[in-house]
Design a protein around this motif. Structure first.
Motif, PDB file in Angstrom:
ATOM      1  N   ASP A 147       0.815  -1.223   0.000  1.00  0.00           N
ATOM      2  CA  ASP A 147       0.000   0.000   0.000  1.00  0.00           C
ATOM      3  C   ASP A 147       0.847   1.272   0.000  1.00  0.00           C
ATOM      4  O   ASP A 147       0.287   2.372  -0.089  1.00  0.00           O
ATOM      5  N   SER A 148       2.167   1.145   0.153  1.00  0.00           N
ATOM      6  CA  SER A 148       3.001   2.356   0.220  1.00  0.00           C
ATOM      7  C   SER A 148       2.928   3.127  -1.092  1.00  0.00           C
ATOM      8  O   SER A 148       3.025   2.547  -2.171  1.00  0.00           O
ATOM      9  N   PRO A 149       2.782   4.449  -1.019  1.00  0.00           N
ATOM     10  CA  PRO A 149       2.863   5.240  -2.250  1.00  0.00           C
ATOM     11  C   PRO A 149       4.307   5.263  -2.746  1.00  0.00           C
ATOM     12  O   PRO A 149       5.244   4.964  -1.997  1.00  0.00           O
ATOM     13  N   LEU A 150       4.484   5.610  -4.004  1.00  0.00           N
ATOM     14  CA  LEU A 150       5.840   5.815  -4.523  1.00  0.00           C
ATOM     15  C   LEU A 150       6.480   6.972  -3.772  1.00  0.00           C
ATOM     16  O   LEU A 150       5.829   7.956  -3.445  1.00  0.00           O
ATOM     17  N   LEU A 197       9.315   1.608  -2.718  1.00  0.00           N
ATOM     18  CA  LEU A 197       9.918   1.200  -1.449  1.00  0.00           C
ATOM     19  C   LEU A 197       9.718  -0.288  -1.216  1.00  0.00           C
ATOM     20  O   LEU A 197       8.653  -0.830  -1.500  1.00  0.00           O
ATOM     21  N   THR A 198      10.749  -0.945  -0.699  1.00  0.00           N
ATOM     22  CA  THR A 198      10.611  -2.330  -0.263  1.00  0.00           C
ATOM     23  C   THR A 198      11.027  -2.408   1.199  1.00  0.00           C
ATOM     24  O   THR A 198      12.105  -1.938   1.567  1.00  0.00           O
ATOM     25  N   LEU A 199      10.166  -2.973   2.008  1.00  0.00           N
ATOM     26  CA  LEU A 199      10.466  -3.089   3.439  1.00  0.00           C
ATOM     27  C   LEU A 199      11.128  -4.426   3.731  1.00  0.00           C
ATOM     28  O   LEU A 199      10.775  -5.446   3.127  1.00  0.00           O
ATOM     29  N   PRO A 200      12.065  -4.456   4.670  1.00  0.00           N
ATOM     30  CA  PRO A 200      12.673  -5.741   5.043  1.00  0.00           C
ATOM     31  C   PRO A 200      11.642  -6.629   5.738  1.00  0.00           C
ATOM     32  O   PRO A 200      10.711  -6.138   6.364  1.00  0.00           O
ATOM     33  N   GLU A 201      11.829  -7.942   5.614  1.00  0.00           N
ATOM     34  CA  GLU A 201      10.855  -8.867   6.208  1.00  0.00           C
ATOM     35  C   GLU A 201      11.320  -9.419   7.550  1.00  0.00           C
ATOM     36  O   GLU A 201      10.669 -10.276   8.135  1.00  0.00           O
ATOM     37  N   ARG A 202      12.478  -8.916   8.014  1.00  0.00           N
ATOM     38  CA  ARG A 202      12.979  -9.396   9.304  1.00  0.00           C
ATOM     39  C   ARG A 202      12.152  -8.794  10.449  1.00  0.00           C
ATOM     40  O   ARG A 202      11.528  -7.763  10.283  1.00  0.00           O
ATOM     41  N   PRO A 203      12.170  -9.438  11.628  1.00  0.00           N
ATOM     42  CA  PRO A 203      11.430  -8.887  12.771  1.00  0.00           C
ATOM     43  C   PRO A 203      11.948  -7.506  13.184  1.00  0.00           C
ATOM     44  O   PRO A 203      13.112  -7.178  12.948  1.00  0.00           O
ATOM     45  N   ILE A 215      23.256  10.006   0.856  1.00  0.00           N
ATOM     46  CA  ILE A 215      24.461   9.921   1.682  1.00  0.00           C
ATOM     47  C   ILE A 215      25.379   8.801   1.219  1.00  0.00           C
ATOM     48  O   ILE A 215      24.940   7.775   0.705  1.00  0.00           O
ATOM     49  N   ASP A 216      26.684   9.060   1.427  1.00  0.00           N
ATOM     50  CA  ASP A 216      27.726   8.160   0.930  1.00  0.00           C
ATOM     51  C   ASP A 216      28.041   7.020   1.878  1.00  0.00           C
ATOM     52  O   ASP A 216      28.467   5.949   1.436  1.00  0.00           O
ATOM     53  N   ASP A 217      27.890   7.286   3.157  1.00  0.00           N
ATOM     54  CA  ASP A 217      28.433   6.340   4.139  1.00  0.00           C
ATOM     55  C   ASP A 217      27.357   5.830   5.086  1.00  0.00           C
ATOM     56  O   ASP A 217      27.552   5.775   6.297  1.00  0.00           O
ATOM     57  N   ASP A 218      26.222   5.469   4.506  1.00  0.00           N
ATOM     58  CA  ASP A 218      25.130   4.888   5.303  1.00  0.00           C
ATOM     59  C   ASP A 218      25.622   3.575   5.910  1.00  0.00           C
ATOM     60  O   ASP A 218      25.928   2.647   5.186  1.00  0.00           O
ATOM     61  N   PRO A 219      25.684   3.482   7.237  1.00  0.00           N
ATOM     62  CA  PRO A 219      26.208   2.242   7.825  1.00  0.00           C
ATOM     63  C   PRO A 219      25.177   1.118   7.910  1.00  0.00           C
ATOM     64  O   PRO A 219      25.521   0.019   8.331  1.00  0.00           O
ATOM     65  N   PHE A 220      23.948   1.413   7.511  1.00  0.00           N
ATOM     66  CA  PHE A 220      22.875   0.430   7.696  1.00  0.00           C
ATOM     67  C   PHE A 220      22.270   0.013   6.364  1.00  0.00           C
ATOM     68  O   PHE A 220      22.367   0.720   5.358  1.00  0.00           O
ATOM     69  N   VAL A 221      21.592  -1.117   6.404  1.00  0.00           N
ATOM     70  CA  VAL A 221      20.762  -1.519   5.283  1.00  0.00           C
ATOM     71  C   VAL A 221      19.404  -1.942   5.841  1.00  0.00           C
ATOM     72  O   VAL A 221      19.328  -2.605   6.875  1.00  0.00           O
ATOM     73  N   GLY A 222      18.352  -1.446   5.195  1.00  0.00           N
ATOM     74  CA  GLY A 222      17.003  -1.734   5.684  1.00  0.00           C
ATOM     75  C   GLY A 222      16.042  -1.653   4.515  1.00  0.00           C
ATOM     76  O   GLY A 222      16.154  -2.410   3.554  1.00  0.00           O
ATOM     77  N   ALA A 223      15.100  -0.705   4.582  1.00  0.00           N
ATOM     78  CA  ALA A 223      14.211  -0.485   3.448  1.00  0.00           C
ATOM     79  C   ALA A 223      15.059  -0.083   2.240  1.00  0.00           C
ATOM     80  O   ALA A 223      16.111   0.544   2.379  1.00  0.00           O
ATOM     81  N   THR A 224      14.613  -0.452   1.049  1.00  0.00           N
ATOM     82  CA  THR A 224      15.317  -0.042  -0.160  1.00  0.00           C
ATOM     83  C   THR A 224      14.340   0.665  -1.086  1.00  0.00           C
ATOM     84  O   THR A 224      13.121   0.584  -0.902  1.00  0.00           O
ATOM     85  N   MET A 225      14.897   1.375  -2.042  1.00  0.00           N
ATOM     86  CA  MET A 225      14.046   2.086  -2.986  1.00  0.00           C
ATOM     87  C   MET A 225      14.586   1.913  -4.395  1.00  0.00           C
ATOM     88  O   MET A 225      15.774   2.085  -4.639  1.00  0.00           O
ATOM     89  N   GLN A 226      13.711   1.524  -5.305  1.00  0.00           N
ATOM     90  CA  GLN A 226      14.051   1.388  -6.724  1.00  0.00           C
ATOM     91  C   GLN A 226      13.087   2.256  -7.501  1.00  0.00           C
ATOM     92  O   GLN A 226      11.892   1.977  -7.528  1.00  0.00           O
ATOM     93  N   GLN A 227      13.575   3.301  -8.112  1.00  0.00           N
ATOM     94  CA  GLN A 227      12.721   4.191  -8.907  1.00  0.00           C
ATOM     95  C   GLN A 227      11.472   4.592  -8.122  1.00  0.00           C
ATOM     96  O   GLN A 227      10.358   4.547  -8.657  1.00  0.00           O
ATOM     97  N   GLY A 228      11.704   4.942  -6.867  1.00  0.00           N
ATOM     98  CA  GLY A 228      10.591   5.423  -6.063  1.00  0.00           C
ATOM     99  C   GLY A 228       9.802   4.342  -5.341  1.00  0.00           C
ATOM    100  O   GLY A 228       9.007   4.631  -4.455  1.00  0.00           O
TER     101      GLY A 228
END
Lengths: 361, 361
Positions: free
Chosen positions: A137-140, A345-351, A330-343
């Motif tokens: 349901d997330s908007p772009l 959003l994909t949420l991680p499925e981990r708890p 940002i260049d030095d994001d130390p984390f990985v979580g939600a991602t975005m491809q052409q607007g």
């Protein structure tokens, strides 16, 4: 308790600790890939606050145009009552949040985020699922273009962003002509949908003059056209605009639910940000209230790492607009979580928030 | 699809069905152990609606003084879109609730309840835990005394209720003297805390006259003293009361969040009920809004079985006052869920609402 070296203690992959550990506060330096200019000034780096509580992670954004600094966050977290951290407290999220003392919004946001992360990990589900949300349901999300240094720089950036479906143009250059030119160039160059954000740079009269001209460029909405002080100014601006003007979205004017109530008949929508609201719970309350008041809802961000961005992305299914692009800046994001491809959003499925430390390269 | 025989299909103990099943609507007859008289009239029985959706259970209360009947509930449930019932829909609670059509509040309440039950069972946790609530935060529940048939009947009932910490006295007998006498007798007979509910029976002038006299009996609050129509009447009543009058709680005047907004500066608190709000989600929104507006919150009930009572009890940790006693007033409650001992609520620890059919005797 503020670590002076850059080091993130623990990892979201670690099991939740059995014994309570004192919360940690660590500076989270973020370098922007390009200087980022908005009406409030230019940034090349930021230092946010990373807070860890009993295996949960939170981030407090510290933009230079808000008054709080890392020491304020550290002071707030250090003074938290011990029993927020022990025993069944992790399960009783609402009770813990009710007992958070007043304090700087980014500090409360970071603690609220860490408590949500810990709670959802303990229940074994991603946060969005514990809220009954469908990530589909997330908007772009829009992608934000800072105020360009030149016309050429703007064209170059627009070319690089080909394929992004929604672009948000920062305005407030000090010249209405330049502001309008930025939007016209974008409109002539890209087929993306456009929205604009003046960060409060225009007077009511200037806003009333430029907004109809931007409407001709099919602008989706206009964010914070005027400074944040007075509700009366928003109403005054509205009266001067034609009925078919793009919706007006309040950002700096709206921090919490109280502001949503105060402004609800003066604006068309609100930009909800964790660092302003003081966390996910208040952000959800603001969204519920905005729905009751038939306002549009945007989920926005500050310059933040994937940690805070992912937390905000868990709320995106509740929103009409998402503006969650800062981790791309940002260049030095130390984390990985939600991602975005052409607007998209994909949420991680981990708890929990589902954020992990980026593997060292 | 309305079953004409008294039979509850399925059981919360059954596993969630693998394949979607059409929702069922069953009459849920409830016999009161004693005739229940309030200002709206006398009841000896009620027939509520039991709704089952994909393994989740919900109840719609149908008090005779509200306009809806079982057929309205059945019509509403039958018209629900099929895809509320299939596939991942059970996980996407908010999405499903967003798509519920407008309709009678008790029908929406029953469906909302069944969807929450199904969702929480699917996630494997009690509903209160998925809301981050600590059942230990629940306030003590009041026990309601209907309008007594005589002074002796009142004294007898008060004697039988020895040990109950909070008693709610129904007033609105048609005589201010009798109303006051009920409270004075209770005050002289019991050490319980007392509160009163006039169910809208008084005029503003009568309310202004009797409330200060009730205050002398240390009444905790006064619920719905005046009819529900006009906000102006509440303000008018308040102006006539001394500053130390007991708080005024709106019940019939407040159905949903819109009413909370409309009335927030005219009353001191609101009685939130699932059957009025149209379900748990709207009830939680109302509570969040009431907190923003610094109103007191009561969780109340209609004449309902342990099913709807347990659903409401999951919200009790968010409230200042609980009035969740109706299942103590009925003889043939077919369910077992939350329990109450001398006003102290205990929530079941099973996933979902945690309600089970009572074993046949």
């Amino acid at each position: 308790m503020v670590a002076t070296l850059w080091h993130i203690p623990g990892d979201a992959d670690d099991p939740l600790p059995d014994t309570p550990m004192p919360p940690t506060i660590t500076p989270l330096p973020l370098h922007l890939s390009a200087p980022f200019t908005i009406a409030h000034g230019t940034s090349t780096r930021r230092t946010n606050a990373l807070v860890q509580i009993g295996g949960g992670w939170g981030e407090g954004a510290l933009p230079p145009y808000y008054p709080h600094r890392l020491d304020d966050i550290a002071g707030y977290v250090r003074a938290l009552p011990d029993d927020l951290l022990t025993g069944d407290a992790a399960l009783h999220l609402e009770h813990a949040l009710d007992r958070l003392p007043d304090g700087p919004e980014p500090a409360r946001a970071a603690v609220d985020m860490a408590l949500h992360d810990r709670w959802a990990r303990q229940l074994g589900h991603p946060l969005y699922r514990l809220w009954g949300l469908d990530p589909a349901d997330s908007p772009l999300s829009s992608y934000t273009l800072a105020i360009p240094a030149s016309e050429d720089a703007l064209r170059e950036q627009l070319a690089a962003l080909r394929g992004f479906p929604i672009l948000k143009l920062k305005l407030g250059t000090g010249s209405l002509e330049t502001d309008e030119a930025i939007v016209r160039i974008a409109r002539d160059t890209t087929s993306a949908r456009l929205c604009v954000d003046a960060n409060g740079a225009w007077s009511v009269d200037h806003a009333a003059r430029i907004i109809p001209r931007l409407a001709a460029c099919e602008v989706l909405f206009v964010e914070q056209p005027i400074p944040d002080e007075a509700t009366a100014d928003w109403k005054h601006l509205r009266q001067q605009l034609p009925a078919d003007a793009p919706p007006l979205i309040a950002d700096e004017s709206v921090q919490t639910s109280t502001d949503v109530l105060r402004l609800h008949d003066a604006v068309d929508g609100v930009n909800v940000k964790l660092a302003k609201a003081g966390g996910l719970r208040e952000a959800r309350r603001m969204i519920g209230l905005a729905r009751t008041l038939e306002l549009r809802v945007m989920i926005g961000c500050m310059i933040e790492s994937s940690l805070a961005l992912t937390a905000a992305a868990h709320l995106a299914p509740l929103a009409d607009y998402a503006d969650l692009d800062a981790f791309l800046l940002i260049d030095d994001d130390p984390f990985v979580g939600a991602t975005m491809q052409q607007g998209r959003l994909t949420l991680p499925e981990r708890p929990g928030l589902g954020v992990q430390k980026k593997p060292s390269e």
